[in-house]
Write a protein that holds these residues in place. Structure first.
Motif, PDB file in Angstrom:
ATOM      1  N   ALA A   7      20.487 -17.289  -2.934  1.00 19.12           N
ATOM      2  CA  ALA A   7      20.940 -15.952  -3.334  1.00 19.12           C
ATOM      3  C   ALA A   7      19.965 -14.880  -2.865  1.00 19.12           C
ATOM      4  O   ALA A   7      20.379 -13.796  -2.415  1.00 19.12           O
ATOM      5  CB  ALA A   7      21.103 -15.895  -4.853  1.00 19.12           C
ATOM      6  N   GLN A   8      18.654 -15.158  -2.966  1.00 22.11           N
ATOM      7  CA  GLN A   8      17.656 -14.190  -2.509  1.00 22.11           C
ATOM      8  C   GLN A   8      17.754 -13.981  -1.003  1.00 22.11           C
ATOM      9  O   GLN A   8      17.653 -12.850  -0.513  1.00 22.11           O
ATOM     10  CB  GLN A   8      16.250 -14.647  -2.888  1.00 22.11           C
ATOM     11  N   ARG A   9      17.932 -15.072  -0.270  1.00 22.51           N
ATOM     12  CA  ARG A   9      18.058 -14.936   1.181  1.00 22.51           C
ATOM     13  C   ARG A   9      19.260 -14.072   1.534  1.00 22.51           C
ATOM     14  O   ARG A   9      19.194 -13.198   2.410  1.00 22.51           O
ATOM     15  CB  ARG A   9      18.183 -16.305   1.841  1.00 22.51           C
TER      16      ARG A   9
ATOM     17  N   PRO B 142      13.257 -19.946   7.312  1.00 27.23           N
ATOM     18  CA  PRO B 142      13.164 -20.241   8.752  1.00 27.23           C
ATOM     19  C   PRO B 142      14.001 -19.267   9.581  1.00 27.23           C
ATOM     20  O   PRO B 142      14.780 -19.658  10.457  1.00 27.23           O
ATOM     21  CB  PRO B 142      13.701 -21.673   8.849  1.00 27.23           C
ATOM     22  N   TYR B 143      13.842 -17.991   9.262  1.00 28.92           N
ATOM     23  CA  TYR B 143      14.649 -16.949   9.888  1.00 28.92           C
ATOM     24  C   TYR B 143      13.830 -15.672   9.882  1.00 28.92           C
ATOM     25  O   TYR B 143      13.230 -15.298   8.867  1.00 28.92           O
ATOM     26  CB  TYR B 143      15.946 -16.757   9.092  1.00 28.92           C
TER      27      TYR B 143
ATOM     28  N   ASN C 117      10.053 -20.070  13.390  1.00 31.96           N
ATOM     29  CA  ASN C 117       9.202 -21.222  13.110  1.00 31.96           C
ATOM     30  C   ASN C 117       8.415 -20.997  11.824  1.00 31.96           C
ATOM     31  O   ASN C 117       8.358 -19.892  11.300  1.00 31.96           O
ATOM     32  CB  ASN C 117       8.235 -21.461  14.272  1.00 31.96           C
ATOM     33  N   GLY C 118       7.780 -22.034  11.361  1.00 32.88           N
ATOM     34  CA  GLY C 118       6.988 -21.893  10.145  1.00 32.88           C
ATOM     35  C   GLY C 118       7.865 -21.666   8.935  1.00 32.88           C
ATOM     36  O   GLY C 118       8.961 -22.201   8.815  1.00 32.88           O
ATOM     37  N   SER C 119       7.367 -20.892   7.995  1.00 31.96           N
ATOM     38  CA  SER C 119       8.023 -20.469   6.759  1.00 31.96           C
ATOM     39  C   SER C 119       7.674 -21.384   5.588  1.00 31.96           C
ATOM     40  O   SER C 119       7.380 -22.570   5.755  1.00 31.96           O
ATOM     41  CB  SER C 119       9.545 -20.355   6.895  1.00 31.96           C
ATOM     42  N   MET C 120       7.748 -20.826   4.407  1.00 29.91           N
ATOM     43  CA  MET C 120       7.500 -21.579   3.182  1.00 29.91           C
ATOM     44  C   MET C 120       8.521 -22.701   2.981  1.00 29.91           C
ATOM     45  O   MET C 120       8.231 -23.697   2.312  1.00 29.91           O
ATOM     46  CB  MET C 120       7.529 -20.644   1.975  1.00 29.91           C
ATOM     47  N   ALA C 121       9.689 -22.553   3.560  1.00 27.42           N
ATOM     48  CA  ALA C 121      10.695 -23.607   3.445  1.00 27.42           C
ATOM     49  C   ALA C 121      10.202 -24.887   4.115  1.00 27.42           C
ATOM     50  O   ALA C 121      10.506 -25.997   3.661  1.00 27.42           O
ATOM     51  CB  ALA C 121      12.003 -23.151   4.080  1.00 27.42           C
TER      52      ALA C 121
END
Length: 586
Positions: free
Chosen positions: A331-333, A48-49, A58-62
């Motif tokens: 960690a990936q973020r 969400p970033y 907005n949106g995102s797989m999260a």
């Protein structure tokens, strides 16, 4: 009562009793409910970033994870099927980082598929754009079947990817057939898709739906097509957006889940057998998902006696991101945030891509100069890849480069005659600029709406096809029709421009392979001629070279090469003032 009558009455009572007993043991039809959830054109929006603008997103797989987890909790895991429709490997720096920077770690897109328990996915054209090394690694690193029935291995004549998959839930067999829009050879350099060819979707769909129904005897058949709803203007030899065509002309599909065109769709179409086919497209960036609600009534012998399918689009952009998902991929973020946050130089002023619509601009001058420097070409063609990209004064970070240059295009050097260069520009300005002679006092730009406003400022055509040129001096007469607008007066150094002379031209790989039709409809080159005219190509995307150049110089300063202008200038200035307010929203 006689003995015969009594006997007859006993027989009747016996039959009635038996019938009654049979009635009490007859099983009512079993009802099975399934939900099929589709994401499409996620374009690396996993968090969400927005790592390009460095702002919440907005949106995102999260958020999709929150939606899917809720469905699995309320309806049960055996009632939910999760599908992705491709174009996941390009867009946000999240995927660029794992495509080209950290190639040793497991690809984040592969891990997300497995973590969220996707059941199947289809490859998209922007996935192919990353090249064999990237998409082959992505496919191999996930347990999820990546499909492409019409992506053919030229060495074997067989599909390069799995053509379909069978998913079983509650005893119901759902067949999912994956397809990819076949325009790849028109948009991408051949090294990215070497050894492959791409069949027409409708032709391939006809073949595979018959094969699947014959071999697999499925209860439900879904088309998962990385292709849009409908082609408004079809090119010879290419149906880019084929979902509507397949639904209307190919029997055997219960629903077709589309993508690619970034347009929401929720329709019901009648197929050749008179049966309804649901068409869904949730558009892009994981802001919404498509949901098929399927209800099956099944007789005691296993026969489906009723099938009801409805479609809906569910917005997920207001949901809270899944805490478990965010923790798992923390960690990936952080790795991507460290990458995009790195300072590579400093800007001494403002670079605003929207100004490129109204004439020469610092934004386009920066791109043109780099293309000419890297290639040594005589002339550069380039377009603003988006109209809302901005580099502000101050530190320039890696993230800013994704706004400056949106796509992973290589840089090509091609040979074109002066006449072809002029015709190329005529085509570009014809899809960009209105004709003031026929529409006096209206607009400089071609808007989609007849009455554009700050709330409806969509352009009729995508700005990434609005090529201007550097290396030549020219004017564009907005009172003239296509073919009579562009007047090239000289080369940039003042030497004569010769329509018969052959010049070297720097273009991005999308354009050099026919993307946007400027090379084909404009310059008049065939696909084979474009190949023959290409004399060099970079092996790394243009954004990489831009980053390196800024790092080397330390600063970028907004300067403009005023090598072209709209004429008559007074009219163009007046129309530009009006349209600039519409584009900028104030």
């Amino acid at each position: 009562m006689t003995r015969i009558k009594i006997l007859a009455l006993l027989i009747i009572m016996s039959i009635t009793s038996a019938a009654g007993a049979a009635d009490t043991t007859t099983q009512p039809p079993r009802e099975v409910r399934l939900k099929i959830v589709e994401t499409s054109d996620v374009h690396g929006n996993f968090f969400p970033y927005n790592f390009i603008t460095r702002t919440p997103w907005n949106g995102s797989m999260a958020r999709v994870a929150t939606f899917v987890d809720s469905l699995r909790s309320s309806d049960g895991p055996e009632s939910v099927i999760l599908l992705d429709n491709g174009d996941i490997l390009q867009g946000q720096p999240t995927v660029y980082y794992y495509n080209f920077v950290d190639t040793a770690s497991r690809h984040i897109a592969s891990e997300i598929y497995d973590y969220m328990s996707y059941d199947a996915a289809t490859i998209g054209n922007h996935d192919v754009e990353t090249g064999h090394k990237v998409y082959d690694r992505w496919i191999e690193a996930t347990d999820v079947p990546i499909m492409g029935a019409n992506v053919i291995d030229t060495a074997t004549g067989l599909p390069y990817l799995r053509p379909y998959t069978i998913i079983e839930r509650q005893g119901i067999r759902t067949a999912v057939i994956g397809m990819l829009t076949p325009g790849i050879p028109m948009w991408l350099p051949e090294p990215l898709w070497s050894g492959l060819r791409f069949e027409d979707i409708t032709t391939s769909a006809q073949k595979w739906v018959e094969t699947v129904r014959r071999k697999e005897n499925p209860d439900i058949v879904i088309g998962l097509f990385h292709s849009g709803y409908s082609d408004a203007s079809r090119r010879p030899g290419l149906t880019e957006n084929a979902c509507l065509e397949v639904a209307r002309n190919v029997a055997g599909f219960d629903a077709i889940l589309g993508g690619h065109d970034h347009q929401r769709a929720n329709r019901i179409v009648t197929n050749p057998e008179g049966r309804p086919v649901v068409l869904l497209n949730p558009a892009n960036d994981a802001k919404a998902v498509g949901v098929l609600d399927i209800t099956l009534s099944i007789d005691s012998d296993g026969t489906i006696i009723d099938k009801r399918i409805t479609g809906s689009l569910a917005d997920v952009d207001t949901l809270n991101p899944s805490p478990e998902y965010m923790s798992h991929f923390g960690a990936q973020r952080q790795a991507v945030e460290n990458f995009t946050g790195r300072i590579i130089g400093r800007s001494e002023g403002l670079f605003d891509s929207s100004e490129s619509l109204f004439g020469p601009s610092p934004f386009m001058t920066l791109i043109h100069r780099l293309q000419l420097q890297l290639t040594g070409a005589d002339i550069s063609f380039a377009a603003p890849l988006s109209i809302d990209a901005v580099i502000k004064p101050g530190d320039v970070r890696v993230s800013d480069m994704f706004g400056l240059y949106k796509y992973e295009n290589m840089l090509l050097t091609m040979k074109l005659t002066g006449r072809e260069i002029r015709d190329y520009l005529e085509e570009s300005y014809s899809i960009w600029v209105d004709t003031a002679a026929t529409n006096p006092g209206r607009h400089l730009l071609l808007f989609r709406s007849k009455r554009p406003s700050a709330n409806d400022n969509r352009l009729r055509n995508p700005a990434y096809n609005f090529d201007s040129a550097a290396g030549i001096e020219y004017t564009v007469d907005i009172t003239q029709p296509k073919g009579k607008r562009v007047n090239i007066t000289s080369m940039a150094d003042g030497t004569p421009f010769d329509p018969a002379h052959t010049y070297t031209v720097a273009v991005n790989s999308y354009r050099g392979n026919g993307g946007g039709d400027l090379m084909t409809r404009g310059a008049g080159l065939s696909k084979e001629e474009m190949k023959q005219r290409t004399v060099a190509s970079t092996d790394i995307d243009l954004r990489y070279y831009m980053m390196k150049e800024i790092e080397k110089n330390g600063t970028i300063t907004p300067t403009t090469d005023h090598n072209w202008r709209f004429v008559p200038e007074a009219l163009a200035d007046s129309l530009s003032e009006t349209d600039r307010k519409i584009i900028k929203g104030h």
